[in-house]
Motif scaffolding. Sequence first.
Motif, mmCIF file in Angstrom:
data_model
loop_
_atom_site.group_PDB
_atom_site.id
_atom_site.type_symbol
_atom_site.label_atom_id
_atom_site.label_comp_id
_atom_site.label_asym_id
_atom_site.label_seq_id
_atom_site.Cartn_x
_atom_site.Cartn_y
_atom_site.Cartn_z
ATOM 1 N N LEU A 3 -55.292 7.442 2.471
ATOM 2 C CA LEU A 3 -54.057 7.045 3.143
ATOM 3 C C LEU A 3 -53.535 8.179 4.016
ATOM 4 C CD1 LEU A 3 -52.131 5.186 0.277
ATOM 5 C CD2 LEU A 3 -53.471 4.174 2.132
ATOM 6 N N ARG A 4 -52.700 7.805 4.971
ATOM 7 C CA ARG A 4 -52.092 8.821 5.831
ATOM 8 C C ARG A 4 -51.118 9.660 5.014
ATOM 9 N NH1 ARG A 4 -51.810 8.716 11.210
ATOM 10 N NH2 ARG A 4 -49.621 9.376 11.120
ATOM 11 N N PRO A 5 -51.229 10.988 5.053
ATOM 12 C CA PRO A 5 -50.296 11.815 4.279
ATOM 13 C C PRO A 5 -48.852 11.654 4.716
ATOM 14 C CG PRO A 5 -51.658 13.157 5.744
ATOM 15 C CD PRO A 5 -52.236 11.787 5.774
ATOM 16 N N ASP A 6 -48.635 11.347 6.008
ATOM 17 C CA ASP A 6 -47.260 11.124 6.474
ATOM 18 C C ASP A 6 -46.618 9.952 5.746
ATOM 19 O OD1 ASP A 6 -49.364 11.658 8.729
ATOM 20 O OD2 ASP A 6 -47.566 12.779 9.349
ATOM 21 N N LEU A 7 -47.388 8.894 5.497
ATOM 22 C CA LEU A 7 -46.876 7.730 4.785
ATOM 23 C C LEU A 7 -46.575 8.076 3.321
ATOM 24 C CD1 LEU A 7 -46.275 4.693 4.669
ATOM 25 C CD2 LEU A 7 -48.706 4.311 4.176
ATOM 26 N N ILE A 8 -47.450 8.827 2.690
ATOM 27 C CA ILE A 8 -47.224 9.221 1.290
ATOM 28 C C ILE A 8 -45.944 10.051 1.174
ATOM 29 C CG2 ILE A 8 -48.168 10.538 -0.633
ATOM 30 C CD1 ILE A 8 -50.942 9.847 0.363
ATOM 31 N N ILE A 9 -45.737 10.965 2.117
ATOM 32 C CA ILE A 9 -44.539 11.811 2.090
ATOM 33 C C ILE A 9 -43.281 10.958 2.214
ATOM 34 C CG2 ILE A 9 -43.277 13.560 3.396
ATOM 35 C CD1 ILE A 9 -45.989 14.827 4.073
ATOM 36 N N ALA A 10 -43.277 10.002 3.146
ATOM 37 C CA ALA A 10 -42.095 9.165 3.349
ATOM 38 C C ALA A 10 -41.791 8.324 2.111
ATOM 39 C CB ALA A 10 -42.305 8.270 4.569
ATOM 40 N N VAL A 11 -42.816 7.722 1.531
ATOM 41 C CA VAL A 11 -42.604 6.883 0.341
ATOM 42 C C VAL A 11 -42.114 7.718 -0.834
ATOM 43 C CG1 VAL A 11 -43.771 5.415 -1.347
ATOM 44 C CG2 VAL A 11 -44.260 5.142 1.081
ATOM 45 N N ALA A 12 -42.676 8.905 -1.019
ATOM 46 C CA ALA A 12 -42.266 9.760 -2.137
ATOM 47 C C ALA A 12 -40.818 10.213 -1.988
ATOM 48 C CB ALA A 12 -43.194 10.971 -2.235
ATOM 49 N N LEU A 13 -40.407 10.550 -0.769
ATOM 50 C CA LEU A 13 -39.023 10.976 -0.554
ATOM 51 C C LEU A 13 -38.053 9.823 -0.801
ATOM 52 C CD1 LEU A 13 -37.068 13.179 0.270
ATOM 53 C CD2 LEU A 13 -37.408 12.532 2.664
ATOM 54 N N ILE A 14 -38.400 8.623 -0.351
ATOM 55 C CA ILE A 14 -37.540 7.452 -0.606
ATOM 56 C C ILE A 14 -37.443 7.179 -2.107
ATOM 57 C CG2 ILE A 14 -37.370 4.957 -0.275
ATOM 58 C CD1 ILE A 14 -38.601 5.359 2.498
ATOM 59 N N ALA A 15 -38.548 7.345 -2.826
ATOM 60 C CA ALA A 15 -38.524 7.154 -4.280
ATOM 61 C C ALA A 15 -37.606 8.180 -4.951
ATOM 62 C CB ALA A 15 -39.941 7.258 -4.843
ATOM 63 N N ASP A 16 -37.614 9.427 -4.475
ATOM 64 C CA ASP A 16 -36.700 10.435 -5.019
ATOM 65 C C ASP A 16 -35.247 10.035 -4.808
ATOM 66 O OD1 ASP A 16 -38.713 12.046 -5.952
ATOM 67 O OD2 ASP A 16 -38.725 13.390 -4.218
ATOM 68 N N VAL A 17 -34.936 9.546 -3.602
ATOM 69 C CA VAL A 17 -33.560 9.128 -3.302
ATOM 70 C C VAL A 17 -33.135 7.993 -4.222
ATOM 71 C CG1 VAL A 17 -32.072 8.114 -1.546
ATOM 72 C CG2 VAL A 17 -33.696 9.896 -0.902
ATOM 73 N N LEU A 18 -33.983 6.991 -4.393
ATOM 74 C CA LEU A 18 -33.640 5.841 -5.235
ATOM 75 C C LEU A 18 -33.482 6.249 -6.703
ATOM 76 C CD1 LEU A 18 -35.985 3.105 -3.699
ATOM 77 C CD2 LEU A 18 -33.531 3.442 -3.320
ATOM 78 N N ALA A 19 -34.340 7.142 -7.189
ATOM 79 C CA ALA A 19 -34.238 7.580 -8.585
ATOM 80 C C ALA A 19 -32.953 8.368 -8.820
ATOM 81 C CB ALA A 19 -35.459 8.416 -8.965
ATOM 82 N N ALA A 20 -32.586 9.231 -7.871
ATOM 83 C CA ALA A 20 -31.345 9.987 -8.017
ATOM 84 C C ALA A 20 -30.129 9.074 -7.960
ATOM 85 C CB ALA A 20 -31.261 11.060 -6.932
ATOM 86 N N LEU A 21 -30.153 8.075 -7.079
ATOM 87 C CA LEU A 21 -29.052 7.100 -7.004
ATOM 88 C C LEU A 21 -28.943 6.296 -8.292
ATOM 89 C CD1 LEU A 21 -29.321 5.757 -3.338
ATOM 90 C CD2 LEU A 21 -27.407 7.037 -4.338
ATOM 91 N N ALA A 22 -30.079 5.918 -8.865
ATOM 92 C CA ALA A 22 -30.056 5.168 -10.129
ATOM 93 C C ALA A 22 -29.447 6.004 -11.246
ATOM 94 C CB ALA A 22 -31.470 4.730 -10.495
ATOM 95 N N ALA A 23 -29.761 7.310 -11.282
ATOM 96 C CA ALA A 23 -29.179 8.174 -12.307
ATOM 97 C C ALA A 23 -27.681 8.338 -12.114
ATOM 98 C CB ALA A 23 -29.865 9.539 -12.293
ATOM 99 N N ALA A 24 -27.232 8.344 -10.855
ATOM 100 C CA ALA A 24 -25.799 8.476 -10.590
ATOM 101 C C ALA A 24 -25.030 7.202 -10.929
ATOM 102 C CB ALA A 24 -25.570 8.857 -9.125
ATOM 103 N N LEU A 25 -25.604 6.036 -10.630
ATOM 104 C CA LEU A 25 -24.900 4.763 -10.837
ATOM 105 C C LEU A 25 -25.058 4.236 -12.250
ATOM 106 C CD1 LEU A 25 -25.817 3.008 -7.466
ATOM 107 C CD2 LEU A 25 -23.681 4.172 -8.055
ATOM 108 N N PHE A 26 -26.233 4.432 -12.851
ATOM 109 C CA PHE A 26 -26.512 3.880 -14.187
ATOM 110 C C PHE A 26 -26.983 5.013 -15.104
ATOM 111 C CE2 PHE A 26 -27.753 0.850 -10.844
ATOM 112 C CZ PHE A 26 -26.796 -0.132 -11.048
#
Length: 514
Positions: free
Chosen positions: A387-410
Amino acid sequence: MSVPPGDPSRPARGAGNGVPPRPTAPDTAAHDLPPTTPTPAAKTAGRRAAHAFRVGAARTGRVVGRGTLAGARLAGRGSRAGARRARAYTHSAGAGESGLARLVELHFVNLMGDAALTVSLAGTIFAIPTDEARGQVAQFLVLTMAPFALLAPFIGPLLDRFRHGRRWAIGTTLALRAFLCWVLAGAVANDSPWLFPAALGCLVASKAYGVTRASAVPRLLPPGFSLVNANSRNALAGVAGMAVGGGLAGAAARVGPEWSLRLAFVIYVVGTVLAIRLPSRVDSSTGEQDIEDTGPLPVPRRDGRRLGLVQRLQARVAALPVTVLTALCSAIGARLLTGFLTLFMAFLMREHPLPGHSGTFVLALVVGAAGTGNALGTVVGNALRQLRPDLIIAVALIADVLAALAAALFYSLTTLLVLGLVAGLGAQLIKLSSDAVVQRDIDETVRTRVFAWSETVLQIAWVVGGGIGIAIPLIPRLGFGVISALLLLVLAASVRIRMTRHHRPHPTPAPGSM
């Protein structure tokens, strides 16, 4: 008519009535009786029983001893077989001939020492009152990290100016930690005020080690070997080193925390010797140049001398391709999250543990989840090389954002475990993918210095994240909300970089890249 017993009118037994008198018990205590002499048969039986017991005990001892020796031999054979397999893996694909295997083994020893140091400090720094610990950690973090952050941009160029610099620089970071661990062993035993300076000095040396080691990796790559593969081997060696070092330090800490620190001292001394014995190719800079000298914005000069640091940084950023700059921005976000999570969770679980759960237990679970994610990231990163490393980087960063938001809200144990797992997984995936982008889009003559410079920036990002985790109040939803907002800003910045600089010419990919 019967006469009742004891009636005086009844004649006594044997008193002229023809009945013999009943013998009476002597008025003597039982223990005053003479001992009974055992018969010869009883003596023989006793001797036979004692002999049988001695023979049985001897046979049992021989069986247990043989079993213990057999188990030890089996364990030794298993450990030797595992060591042979690990050594064969690290030396495969030309890594042994190029010297990369030595660097992997050095990283294994380095992480062993770091794990032993972490186990030792778990019951010292975080065992004092939380408010006092936060204040001292924040104070010494500023005092020790500020010089490092200011001098870090000069470490790579400084090492490039001096031959035999990198091996001695790597060895110095290990020797310094060995010395500080010996100081810490005495500080822990005597409650010395040098506890925090020495502990955070170890942290600075560990970050400096990361920078200097990063500059050595590209110089030891075998022909046809990618930077991602090299860093994957280093990551796997690091996971194994942490497991071994943590286990040994846990056993030594049962005697006392100072003994696990002395164990870390020994490990770091071994690492110092291994660093000095690295191949001389680590010190070679033949054919390399600075990235800022290759960009469209040349470094301004006056009287043959370069101007200040700001101009150099501007030229360096301008010379980086859009893909590399975007990957670096995303990697900064991942390091901010890991640094924040490390220190914020350590103090949060002491002052505000989850209801119904021990703070130490929850912290161990989150750290374990992060370590699992880190190891899983190495495996997944190798599996997703197509896979393109640029795509992996973008998906991983979005996953970090969502996980941090989940910890803050729930905020709960589940969301904390998910955040730890995603943070470890995302950090490793982004690191491997950003290395792939550097190898793909940066010319070989400047690749090593770009790699070392980017590693310096990432180490500073970890420090900043840890400082934020100390500075903000220990309110779970506030803390995770702050880091979520920072990650959203990093995501927006990476998107903006790609959108505003897409018109810049893209360099020709280097041969042999992913």
